[in-house]
Scaffold this motif. Structure first.
Motif, PDB file in Angstrom:
ATOM      1  N   GLY A  44       0.787  -1.293  -0.051  1.00 55.59           N
ATOM      2  CA  GLY A  44      -0.102   0.105  -0.122  1.00 55.59           C
ATOM      3  C   GLY A  44       0.770   1.099   0.078  1.00 55.59           C
ATOM      4  O   GLY A  44       0.446   2.338   0.486  1.00 55.59           O
ATOM      5  N   ARG A  74      -3.641  -2.737  -1.293  1.00 55.74           N
ATOM      6  CA  ARG A  74      -4.455  -1.462  -1.891  1.00 55.74           C
ATOM      7  C   ARG A  74      -4.644  -2.093  -3.355  1.00 55.74           C
ATOM      8  O   ARG A  74      -3.529  -2.326  -3.975  1.00 55.74           O
ATOM      9  CB  ARG A  74      -3.667  -0.349  -1.642  1.00 55.74           C
ATOM     10  CG  ARG A  74      -4.199   1.022  -2.167  1.00 55.74           C
ATOM     11  CD  ARG A  74      -3.311   1.914  -1.996  1.00 55.74           C
ATOM     12  NE  ARG A  74      -3.904   3.193  -2.269  1.00 55.74           N
ATOM     13  CZ  ARG A  74      -3.412   4.334  -2.376  1.00 55.74           C
ATOM     14  NH1 ARG A  74      -1.899   4.693  -1.952  1.00 55.74           N
ATOM     15  NH2 ARG A  74      -3.928   5.625  -2.895  1.00 55.74           N
ATOM     16  N   SER A 153      -8.255   3.632  -6.646  1.00 55.06           N
ATOM     17  CA  SER A 153      -7.863   2.844  -5.497  1.00 55.06           C
ATOM     18  C   SER A 153      -8.684   2.706  -4.599  1.00 55.06           C
ATOM     19  O   SER A 153      -9.246   3.548  -4.005  1.00 55.06           O
ATOM     20  CB  SER A 153      -6.540   3.974  -5.391  1.00 55.06           C
ATOM     21  OG  SER A 153      -6.123   3.506  -3.907  1.00 55.06           O
ATOM     22  N   ARG A 155      -9.389   0.198  -0.855  1.00 57.22           N
ATOM     23  CA  ARG A 155      -8.841  -0.977   0.214  1.00 57.22           C
ATOM     24  C   ARG A 155     -10.389  -1.299   1.008  1.00 57.22           C
ATOM     25  O   ARG A 155     -11.060  -0.544   1.002  1.00 57.22           O
ATOM     26  CB  ARG A 155      -8.165  -0.271   1.388  1.00 57.22           C
ATOM     27  CG  ARG A 155      -6.654  -0.472   1.037  1.00 57.22           C
ATOM     28  CD  ARG A 155      -5.930  -0.115   2.194  1.00 57.22           C
ATOM     29  NE  ARG A 155      -4.571  -0.846   2.147  1.00 57.22           N
ATOM     30  CZ  ARG A 155      -3.480  -0.105   2.466  1.00 57.22           C
ATOM     31  NH1 ARG A 155      -3.478   1.035   2.652  1.00 57.22           N
ATOM     32  NH2 ARG A 155      -2.295  -0.899   2.193  1.00 57.22           N
TER      33      ARG A 155
END
Length: 189
Positions: A44, A74, A153, A155
């Motif tokens: 990440g 990520r 992007s 998570r």
């Protein structure tokens, strides 16, 4: 993890996807998995600028859905959009996630620095969403003849499933209205 690794290493998953050719038709809507490339940043730590400078890090999704299971990585997704018409337009990028730990969306146009159009966390109030819907979404304006790259992007502390679609704002509204009707019918029964 093994599924993600197998998809990552599969030779077929290395083919370059075609850009999405957006249409001004009111019913235009398409899923993005076949048009996207991904990179799992296990630590990440990479920035968008570093990823743009190293496009070889990205791989094709290689499956019908963007989903890498439970991972601390990520996940970066890139898709390219082209407006083949001379007419400017605005399409809706439907991220199809109600809540997610962290999601950022950037538009990169004609060599200009990318602009961030969404910075969302699961702690943000509902009213902070750019489009007030239970699913996250952003508008995607593209000038006539323009090609832009979109970087996402994210998570997730839960599933990483990201069933991205892009379409006209009319198709987006109709799709969510159908889903709402079905939900009311099922919940009402």
């Amino acid at each position: 993890l093994l599924t993600a690794l197998a998809c990552w290493l599969a030779p077929a998953a290395r083919a370059a996807p075609q850009p999405v050719l957006v249409s001004h038709d009111a019913d235009f809507q398409t899923a993005l998995a076949d048009h996207a490339i991904v990179f799992l940043d296990e630590k990440g730590e990479l920035s968008l600028a570093e990823l743009i400078a190293k496009p070889s890090l990205f791989r094709s999704v290689g499956k019908p859905f963007i989903d890498y299971g439970l991972t601390d990585a990520r996940i970066w997704v890139k898709a390219t959009f082209t407006n083949p018409s001379e007419k400017d337009g605005v399409w809706r990028l439907d991220l199809r996630r109600q809540f997610i730990s962290r999601m950022d969306v950037y538009f990169a146009r004609n060599g200009a620095p990318p602009s961030q159009v969404l910075a969302h966390t699961d702690r943000d109030p509902f009213t902070a969403r750019p489009i007030l819907n239970r699913y996250l979404a952003v508008d995607l304006p593209i000038a006539g003849g323009e090609t832009i790259d979109v970087y996402i992007s994210y998570r997730s502390e839960a599933a990483t499933w990201l069933p991205l679609t892009v379409g006209s704002r009319e198709a987006y509204a109709a799709s969510h209205a159908r889903e709402d009707s079905l939900n009311w019918l099922i919940n009402g029964a």
